[in-house]
Design a protein around this motif. Structure first.
Motif: not given
Length: 177
Positions: A74-76, A128-136, A157-163
């Motif tokens: 990837g490029s991130s 995530a620790r802020d209560g938002v699900p992570y899916r990839n 998909d590096l966007a959700p990971y980086d987010e």
């Protein structure tokens, strides 16, 4: 002159024939015997993923060679090549895991293998620790050597990971998660 009965002799021949038929019948292969290196490698990777999905820890220690070369395509800023299991865990796995309240677990997987190469397409979910699900969704290409992954090329998909890395602060060292 009277001959002894042939009945005991015949019974002995029948017993030998029965024993020989069992001894010569091919037995089914056990779980550790495989038709090819690809079958063996597929089994090793599949079993490790199943243990991980069922809550087992130590997936990376179990599956990766100590001197693994892990490349995230990837490029991130998260993309790159990590040389060594400890470096990969310290630089890529721990910073991400520390931001999760529920670790990423595989929820679906498909595994293909040919010789020393294994491809795993899998979907992972965590919280995530802020209560938002992570899916990839991930695709990993592993080159196996002596039952361990010596090289891995990872696509995701590096966007959700980086987010998650951007949005959730890393916990202060020594603070409870």
């Amino acid at each position: 002159m009277a001959f002894p009965s042939l009945q005991p002799f015949r019974a002995g021949l029948v017993a030998v024939a029965i024993f020989a038929s069992f001894a010569l019948t091919p037995r089914p292969a056990s779980a550790t015997e495989f038709a090819s290196a690809g079958d063996r490698n597929r089994h090793i990777v599949s079993e490790a993923f199943d243990r991980w999905a069922n809550g087992g820890g130590g997936f990376f220690d179990e599956l990766l060679a100590e001197d693994v070369i892990w490349t995230i395509k990837g490029s991130s800023p998260s993309a790159g090549t990590f040389r060594g299991r400890a470096v990969f865990i310290d630089k890529a796995v721990r910073p991400f895991q520390s931001r999760l309240s529920t670790p990423v677990r595989p929820v679906r997987k498909q595994v293909w293998a040919e010789g020393e190469h294994v491809i795993v397409q899998w979907d992972g979910e965590g919280m995530a620790r802020d209560g938002v699900p992570y899916r990839n969704s991930y695709a990993w290409i592993l080159r196996m050597q002596s039952g361990k992954a010596a090289e891995v090329t990872a696509f995701l998909d590096l966007a959700p990971y980086d987010e998650v890395l951007r949005r959730v602060p890393e916990p202060v060292s020594g603070a409870p998660r």
